[in-house]
Scaffold this motif. Structure first.
Motif, PDB file in Angstrom:
ATOM      1  N   SER A 303       0.998  -1.219   0.179  1.00  0.00           N
ATOM      2  CA  SER A 303      -0.010  -0.259   0.336  1.00  0.00           C
ATOM      3  C   SER A 303       1.024   1.291   0.026  1.00  0.00           C
ATOM      4  O   SER A 303       0.332   1.690  -1.022  1.00  0.00           O
ATOM      5  CB  SER A 303      -1.214  -0.493   1.449  1.00  0.00           C
ATOM      6  OG  SER A 303      -2.003   1.066   1.446  1.00  0.00           O
ATOM      7  N   ASP A 307       0.227   2.206  -3.504  1.00  0.00           N
ATOM      8  CA  ASP A 307      -1.181   2.099  -3.482  1.00  0.00           C
ATOM      9  C   ASP A 307      -1.600   3.281  -4.757  1.00  0.00           C
ATOM     10  O   ASP A 307      -1.178   4.075  -4.914  1.00  0.00           O
ATOM     11  CB  ASP A 307      -2.250   2.541  -2.289  1.00  0.00           C
ATOM     12  CG  ASP A 307      -3.067   2.567  -2.192  1.00  0.00           C
ATOM     13  OD1 ASP A 307      -5.037   1.462  -1.651  1.00  0.00           O
ATOM     14  OD2 ASP A 307      -4.059   3.835  -2.318  1.00  0.00           O
ATOM     15  N   LEU A 308      -3.231   2.949  -5.789  1.00  0.00           N
ATOM     16  CA  LEU A 308      -2.957   4.235  -6.706  1.00  0.00           C
ATOM     17  C   LEU A 308      -4.075   5.272  -5.685  1.00  0.00           C
ATOM     18  O   LEU A 308      -4.223   6.412  -6.909  1.00  0.00           O
ATOM     19  CB  LEU A 308      -4.409   3.622  -7.308  1.00  0.00           C
ATOM     20  CG  LEU A 308      -3.600   1.937  -8.030  1.00  0.00           C
ATOM     21  CD1 LEU A 308      -4.677   1.312  -9.303  1.00  0.00           C
ATOM     22  CD2 LEU A 308      -2.598   2.495  -9.613  1.00  0.00           C
ATOM     23  N   ALA A 426      -7.065   6.096  -9.090  1.00  0.00           N
ATOM     24  CA  ALA A 426      -8.126   5.297  -8.491  1.00  0.00           C
ATOM     25  C   ALA A 426      -9.594   4.559  -9.176  1.00  0.00           C
ATOM     26  O   ALA A 426      -9.676   3.504  -9.032  1.00  0.00           O
ATOM     27  CB  ALA A 426      -8.115   5.062  -7.222  1.00  0.00           C
ATOM     28  N   TYR A 437      -7.456  -3.559  -8.555  1.00  0.00           N
ATOM     29  CA  TYR A 437      -7.650  -2.827  -7.608  1.00  0.00           C
ATOM     30  C   TYR A 437      -7.725  -3.258  -6.274  1.00  0.00           C
ATOM     31  O   TYR A 437      -9.339  -3.180  -5.667  1.00  0.00           O
ATOM     32  CB  TYR A 437      -7.798  -1.193  -7.652  1.00  0.00           C
ATOM     33  CG  TYR A 437      -7.601  -0.193  -6.635  1.00  0.00           C
ATOM     34  CD1 TYR A 437      -6.156  -0.246  -5.502  1.00  0.00           C
ATOM     35  CD2 TYR A 437      -8.209   0.920  -5.899  1.00  0.00           C
ATOM     36  CE1 TYR A 437      -6.008   0.903  -4.553  1.00  0.00           C
ATOM     37  CE2 TYR A 437      -8.486   1.646  -5.059  1.00  0.00           C
ATOM     38  CZ  TYR A 437      -6.760   1.527  -4.094  1.00  0.00           C
ATOM     39  OH  TYR A 437      -6.685   2.142  -3.294  1.00  0.00           O
ATOM     40  N   PRO A 439      -7.588  -2.223  -2.374  1.00  0.00           N
ATOM     41  CA  PRO A 439      -7.065  -1.531  -1.076  1.00  0.00           C
ATOM     42  C   PRO A 439      -6.725  -2.447   0.032  1.00  0.00           C
ATOM     43  O   PRO A 439      -7.690  -2.782  -0.108  1.00  0.00           O
ATOM     44  CB  PRO A 439      -6.933   0.142  -1.202  1.00  0.00           C
ATOM     45  CG  PRO A 439      -8.271  -0.479  -1.775  1.00  0.00           C
ATOM     46  CD  PRO A 439      -8.375  -1.220  -2.869  1.00  0.00           C
TER      47      PRO A 439
END
Length: 647
Positions: A303, A307-308, A426, A437, A439
């Motif tokens: 993350s 993470d996006l 995201a 995705y 998260p």
């Protein structure tokens, strides 16, 4: 006889040019940073209540314990919604039994209340805070002064690294476009720590180890894991000198000035430990009350970097690409090997920085797009790129311009959302490829609900919706009715596939998922309802005494047509009824696809083939053992249909 003073030897041409370059850097950088301050108002962001109260306390009475007068002083500077928190803090000051009057504050051994974060950042801001008070300027701008002062110091360090004012300014610009622009106007020490850390790398590897130790020590005052840099700097400096034997590298690290720099950084790192021990009786009050070792894991590590919404990749996409794709060009093999070691060392440093960060309970904490920890953890990689540029006789201007443009776009995108919103990248992925995705649960839950609360509720489902359609959802494995949690009572979900589990108990659903009300039509409404149309193979409508009306199948095959407006709205066919003696199952064929034998008396749903594109069902029921009930009734009966519909 008059004695003339000895002639002063003129400085060399090289010294004069170096002086002029430094003057140009100082003037341009100072003007740029002052202009930035002039056009932007100060913002209270991050752990603002703690740092502002410590700053006001230090400016007022020369200590960082929080008093009522400090609370009264900052009330007008903080947002109205903070009033209730300040009231709680003020009330807690009077009650010695209250250990934590407000999250972020703790009662010390002397009975006074202190902020749990160390006070170095606030102490540095106290002087400009007091000055702004006297000059009627908003005192909140004091944090701009501290943050940009460290950016200015970074410029001086880069001047030594490049010995060129334009290149040093370009390096500062690259820093600002790698997260600096997001955090320079925050009332928290991320910008200070990142700038000091990058300056420490630049100064140590360009021959100024004492200044480097000072910068790394300063950065570690607020982010303690940065102290690990002190152990890595000698090895990194050796890696960046490909012709230096290991023995010479060790000797260079053990010289007085490098040792003095590392010692200075270590002493500064120890100051917060001593302060915490003296004030709270532990070396870190934050570690005691706000962290948990159980939270460390690959999920959070991934993350922080990828993470996006808030990962490091959002902060330095073009910097990372340029370092990996261009940073090795034109090097001999030995030099490439050393540079690979340097990259591995920087990766190890970034991971080591992140371990204490992974222990914090509020992982999805206040952020300007990019996670605060990810911003300063990225500095080793930015330094490697700057060092590669230092070695280049001519800079790849077109490539570097492209990198700056991409980084500027990244900063613009990251500045448009907070920790309670999904970022543009995201959001794009969840709209078009939601399975890519997944998260950390806290990140998804807080951004889907629009509020920061790191205690994720296992009794509800969280969803990211686009025009009312769920594109991605998350729920706890213990949740008994996901459809009701997502769509409300009386509705069901249509579409979607179960995705990855997070931490073993949080399950992701990948959309699109529609919330639909189940369609259930009884035979008495077949002729008036447009949804279900009766086909061949049925007898007349019958109403047994005291029982619901229904319709017997007649013959070996019975047909129904079910139509609905929205393709893909439903995924299951539901037919309910009772069997005549000898019948226990029915073969169900939907739009020509044989779905096999089903017990329709149990009401078990039948999956609709190609549900995503289907809005009309041609249903054929092939009965197992239709037979006549007696001599007076020649019909061949199998299923008494009570209800047909979709869900």
């Amino acid at each position: 006889m008059t004695t003339l003073p000895p002639a002063v030897a003129p400085r060399s041409l090289v010294q004069q040019r170096s002086g002029w370059r430094m003057l140009v850097l100082v003037l341009v950088l100072a003007i740029a940073l002052l202009a930035l301050m002039a056009v932007r108002k100060g913002r209270l962001m991050g752990d603002s209540a703690e740092y502002l109260l410590m700053t006001a306390a230090m400016a007022s009475h020369g200590s960082v314990d929080i008093r009522k007068t400090d609370i009264a002083q900052v009330r007008g500077l903080m947002e109205p919604h903070m009033k209730v928190h300040l009231d709680a803090l003020e009330k807690g000051l009077n009650d010695s039994a209250v250990t934590v009057p407000l999250p972020g504050f703790y009662r010390g051994l002397d009975g006074k209340v202190y902020a749990i974060h160390f006070s170095a950042y606030s102490v540095l801001a106290a002087a400009p805070y007091k000055l702004f008070q006297l000059t009627r300027i908003n005192p909140v701008k004091c944090y701009q002064v501290v943050n940009l002062a460290l950016v200015f110091v970074l410029g001086l360090a880069l001047m030594r690294l490049f010995d060129s004012a334009p290149r040093a300014l370009a390096g500062v610009a690259l820093y600002m476009l790698s997260g600096g622009l997001l955090y320079w106007n925050w009332s928290s020490p991320e910008c200070m720590s990142a700038a000091a850390l990058l300056a420490g790398f630049a100064w140590y590897c360009s021959g100024a180890p004492v200044r480097a130790g000072l910068m790394v020590g300063l950065a570690s005052l607020q982010n303690p894991s940065i102290v690990l840099t002190l152990g890595a700097l000698p090895a990194l400096a050796w890696c960046l000198q490909p012709g230096m034997p290991l023995r010479d590298g060790i000797k260079a690290a053990l010289r007085p000035r490098p040792l003095a720099g590392l010692l200075l950084g270590g002493v500064l790192f120890a100051v917060p430990l001593a302060y915490n021990q003296h004030t709270f009786g532990v070396t870190s009050i934050i570690a005691k009350i706000g962290t948990s070792k159980e939270l460390i894991g690959p999920g959070r590590l991934h993350s922080l970097f990828l993470d996006l919404n808030q990962g490091m990749i959002i902060a330095i996409p073009a910097v990372a690409a340029m370092l990996l794709l261009w940073g090795w060009r034109g090097m001999e093999r030995a030099q490439r090997n050393r540079r690979a070691l340097a990259l591995l060392l920087c990766c190890a440093l970034a991971v080591a920085y992140s371990v204490p960060a992974m222990m914090v309970q509020n992982w999805n904490s206040g952020a300007a797009g990019v996670m605060r920890y990810a911003f300063w953890c990225a500095m080793p990689f930015l330094f490697l790129l700057l060092w590669r540029l230092r070695q280049a006789a001519r800079w790849p201007r077109a490539l570097l311009a492209g990198v700056l443009l991409v980084q500027a776009a990244a900063m613009q995108a990251a500045s448009g959302y907070s920790e309670t919103e999904f970022g543009p990248i995201a959001s794009f992925v969840m709209r078009h490829a939601p399975s890519l995705y997944n998260p950390e649960p806290e990140i998804f839950a807080e951004r889907a609900s629009g509020r920061e609360d790191y205690n994720v509720d296992a009794a509800r489902a969280y969803a990211y919706r686009v025009n009312g359609i769920v594109m991605k959802a998350m729920y706890h494995a213990s949740l008994p009715d996901v459809a009701t949690a997502l769509c409300g009572k009386g509705q069901s979900t249509s579409g979607g596939k179960q995705g990855r589990r997070s931490k073993g108990v949080w399950i992701y659903l990948n959309g699109p998922i529609r919330c639909v009300a189940p369609v259930n039509v009884t035979p008495d409404r077949f002729t008036s309802a447009t949804t279900v149309i009766q086909g061949q193979g049925w007898s007349v409508l019958e109403q047994p005494p005291g029982k619901p009306a229904g319709m017997w199948s007649q013959g070996d095959v019975s047909q129904l047509q079910i139509a609905y407006a929205q393709p893909g709205a439903y995924t299951q066919l539901v037919i309910r009824g009772g069997y005549f003696d000898g019948n226990k199952r029915t073969r169900v064929i939907i739009n020509g696809t044989d779905t096999g034998w089903h017990d329709l008396q149990a009401g078990t749903p039948v999956g609709i083939p190609n549900a995503a594109t289907t809005s009309t069902l041609q249903v054929e029921l092939r009965h197992e053992s239709p037979r006549s009930p007696g001599p007076k009734d020649g019909r061949k009966l199998a299923l008494f249909l009570l209800q047909a519909g979709v869900q």
